[in-house]
Motif scaffolding. Structure first.
Motif, short mmCIF file in Angstrom:
data_model
loop_
_atom_site.label_atom_id
_atom_site.label_comp_id
_atom_site.label_asym_id
_atom_site.label_seq_id
_atom_site.Cartn_x
_atom_site.Cartn_y
_atom_site.Cartn_z
N TYR A 72 15.43 13.10 -9.84
CA TYR A 72 15.46 11.76 -9.26
C TYR A 72 15.44 11.81 -7.74
N ALA A 73 15.96 12.89 -7.17
CA ALA A 73 15.93 13.01 -5.70
C ALA A 73 14.51 13.05 -5.16
N GLY A 74 13.55 13.41 -6.00
CA GLY A 74 12.16 13.47 -5.57
C GLY A 74 11.42 12.14 -5.64
N VAL A 75 12.06 11.08 -6.14
CA VAL A 75 11.41 9.76 -6.17
C VAL A 75 11.15 9.29 -4.74
N ARG A 76 9.95 8.80 -4.49
CA ARG A 76 9.57 8.33 -3.15
C ARG A 76 9.84 6.83 -3.07
N GLU A 77 11.05 6.52 -2.69
CA GLU A 77 11.48 5.12 -2.63
C GLU A 77 11.18 4.54 -1.25
N PRO A 78 10.51 3.39 -1.17
CA PRO A 78 10.22 2.80 0.13
C PRO A 78 11.46 2.21 0.77
N LEU A 79 11.43 2.09 2.09
CA LEU A 79 12.49 1.38 2.79
C LEU A 79 12.38 -0.12 2.50
N PRO A 80 13.47 -0.85 2.64
CA PRO A 80 13.44 -2.28 2.30
C PRO A 80 12.34 -3.06 3.01
N GLU A 81 12.13 -2.75 4.30
CA GLU A 81 11.14 -3.52 5.04
C GLU A 81 9.71 -3.22 4.61
N GLU A 82 9.53 -2.15 3.83
CA GLU A 82 8.19 -1.79 3.36
C GLU A 82 7.83 -2.52 2.06
N VAL A 83 8.79 -3.21 1.48
CA VAL A 83 8.56 -3.90 0.22
C VAL A 83 8.68 -5.39 0.45
N GLU A 84 7.63 -6.12 0.21
CA GLU A 84 7.63 -7.57 0.44
C GLU A 84 8.69 -8.24 -0.40
N GLY A 85 9.48 -9.08 0.25
CA GLY A 85 10.48 -9.84 -0.47
C GLY A 85 11.68 -9.03 -0.91
N SER A 86 11.91 -7.85 -0.27
CA SER A 86 12.99 -7.00 -0.75
C SER A 86 14.33 -7.34 -0.15
N PRO B 23 0.81 -1.23 0.00
CA PRO B 23 0.00 0.00 0.00
C PRO B 23 0.84 1.27 0.00
N ALA B 24 1.94 1.28 0.76
CA ALA B 24 2.78 2.48 0.83
C ALA B 24 3.41 2.81 -0.51
N VAL B 25 3.63 1.79 -1.34
CA VAL B 25 4.23 1.99 -2.66
C VAL B 25 3.15 2.32 -3.68
N ARG B 26 1.99 1.70 -3.55
CA ARG B 26 0.93 1.81 -4.55
C ARG B 26 0.49 3.25 -4.75
N ALA B 27 0.44 4.03 -3.67
CA ALA B 27 -0.04 5.41 -3.77
C ALA B 27 0.90 6.30 -4.56
N ASP B 28 2.17 5.89 -4.68
CA ASP B 28 3.16 6.75 -5.34
C ASP B 28 3.59 6.22 -6.71
N ILE B 29 2.89 5.24 -7.26
CA ILE B 29 3.31 4.67 -8.55
C ILE B 29 3.34 5.74 -9.63
N ALA B 30 2.29 6.52 -9.75
CA ALA B 30 2.22 7.52 -10.82
C ALA B 30 3.30 8.60 -10.69
N PRO B 31 3.42 9.27 -9.53
CA PRO B 31 4.47 10.30 -9.44
C PRO B 31 5.88 9.74 -9.60
N ASN B 32 6.10 8.54 -9.05
CA ASN B 32 7.42 7.92 -9.22
C ASN B 32 7.68 7.58 -10.69
N GLY B 33 6.66 7.08 -11.37
CA GLY B 33 6.83 6.74 -12.78
C GLY B 33 7.13 7.96 -13.63
#
Length: 442
Positions: A218-232, A25-35
């Motif tokens: 690129y500094a504005g990309v909202r990258e999740p922390l490793p523990e926020e991404v399943e299997g990361s 969920p934390a990643v899903r909300a930022d797919i468009a701006p990150n893309g």
């Protein structure tokens, strides 16, 4: 603003709702701006690459500055192998970073500094000293690109779902192609083949500014922390890295097969310079202008980027195989035509033939690049993806030097032999690529 970005992203992309729902969920909300940010950053970076092209722009700059021709042969190996070989060594540094986007930002800053140094040398340098300084700056540039290459695929894997990653790469390629065509036309109109050192200094200075913009975007990309991404997370850490690298190539068959196929795909990367050499030997002149080179490569990127991006999301494995087949057929057909009794390229028909061959190979290479980038991102998760990218690029750096040396030796006998050697590699790559496992989201 978020709604506008969502609409823009949806207009540009063929979205994959199923894959997006599988993202945390934390990643899903930022797919468009990150893309959108990744498309813009990659576009700026690819556009800057056109001004620092080791096959076209820098050799012309060397000629303008009176650099000994012996140094020209170092440009492509330093640019290509220099950005690949160090990756396995640098991977432990990357693995220590929880947010990999800062590795990319650092790489962009290094590239901006290196290109800025080239611009300064172009403005005030001359002769051997200028050549040595530009080669040293190019080595620094390659190191910056190395950092960006390791980090970008990991960030993309964390922030963009399967089924959309190839389109990110394809859109950036298309936009950069438009920039390249504009640049090529500008060169032809303003300077033709008589560009001076001041024009090159301005061109390189503008490219340095592009990489500063890359870092900011690129500094504005909202990258999740490793523990926020399943299997990361994975067990691939820095301890005993060289041993782990050799173990990976020996024991991980799918990955080893991918590296082998990628090596066979060098046909599309290494054959265009030999086609140019064949055209010169045959008396063609259409490819002799710098603007013409840039326009041809830009047109290929413009036409192929979006098409190949969507194809890669459907099956990057199939796109790699088709790309190898098409490149091999183009090369074999070229050798056959050039070998016909009485063939010479003086006149519009011969010029058109070689221009078409150069464009076709560049277009094919665009598809191959998009496919293999998408494949390596889709085939693994988390730190394992970072390791795959680094080890494969380091291995390809070695293969690039070996294959380049062999093809150069064959070209010393006859350019046709070098082209046929690369075509044979491509044909083997067709069958090897078809045996790779499917990793794309269909």
């Amino acid at each position: 603003m978020m709604r506008q970005i969502e609409r823009l992203y949806s207009a540009l992309m063929r979205r994959n709702p199923e894959s997006e729902r599988e993202m945390p969920p934390a990643v899903r909300a930022d797919i468009a701006p990150n893309g959108v940010r990744q498309v813009v950053a990659n576009t700026l970076q690819s556009s800057g690459d056109q001004a620092v092209n080791a096959s076209t722009v820098l050799p012309w700059l060397f000629a303008v500055l009176g650099v000994p021709s012996a140094l020209t042969g170092l440009l492509v190996p330093i640019r290509e192998a220099g950005s690949m070989l160090p990756q396995a060594v640098l991977t432990p540094l990357v693995l220590r970073m929880r947010r990999r986007k800062w590795i990319f930002v650092a790489g962009a800053v290094v590239q901006a500094s290196a290109v800025g140094a080239m611009a300064l040398v172009a403005a005030v340098g001359h002769g051997l000293a200028a050549g040595v300084a530009i080669i040293a700056a190019l080595a620094g540039f390659a190191l910056g690109r190395c950092l960006c290459s390791i980090a970008s695929k990991d960030v993309q894997g964390r922030t963009i779902p399967k089924g959309e990653r190839g389109q990110i790469n394809g859109l950036a390629t298309t936009a950069a192609g438009l920039v390249a065509i504009t640049l090529g036309v500008t060169i032809r109109v303003t300077g033709g083949d008589d560009l001076g050192s001041a024009q090159f200094a301005g061109l390189l200075g503008g490219a340095a500014a592009l990489w500063v913009a890359v870092a900011i975007v690129y500094a504005g990309v909202r990258e999740p922390l490793p523990e926020e991404v399943e299997g990361s997370r994975s067990d691939d850490r820095e301890d005993g890295w060289l041993r782990r690298m050799s173990d990976l190539l020996r024991d991980d068959k799918p990955f080893r097969d991918f590296v082998a196929v990628r090596g066979l795909l060098l046909v599309s990367a290494l054959s265009p310079p030999f086609v140019v050499a064949a055209s010169i030997e045959s008396g063609a002149g259409a490819l002799s202008g710098l603007g013409g080179f840039v326009i041809a490569s830009g047109l290929a990127a413009l036409l192929g980027g979006r098409l190949f991006g969507r194809w890669a999301d459907r099956s990057s494995r199939r796109l790699m195989s088709v790309g190898a087949a098409v490149a091999a057929v183009i090369v074999i057909a070229t050798v056959a035509v050039v070998s016909l009794p009485g063939f010479e390229a003086r006149g519009w028909a011969g010029n058109l033939f070689f221009t078409a061959v150069y464009f076709a190979l560049t277009l094919t290479h665009t598809g191959v690049r998009v496919a293999r980038k998408t494949y390596v991102v889709d085939m693994a998760e988390g730190d394992r993806r970072t390791v795959y990218v680094a080890v494969s690029n380091s291995a390809i750096g070695v293969l690039l030097l070996v294959v380049g040396a062999i093809s150069s030796l064959l070209a010393a006998v006859d350019v046709a032999w070098a082209l046929l050697f690369l075509a044979a590699m491509g044909l083997v790559g067709v069958f090897a690529g078809s045996r790779l496992p499917e990793v794309s989201r269909r």
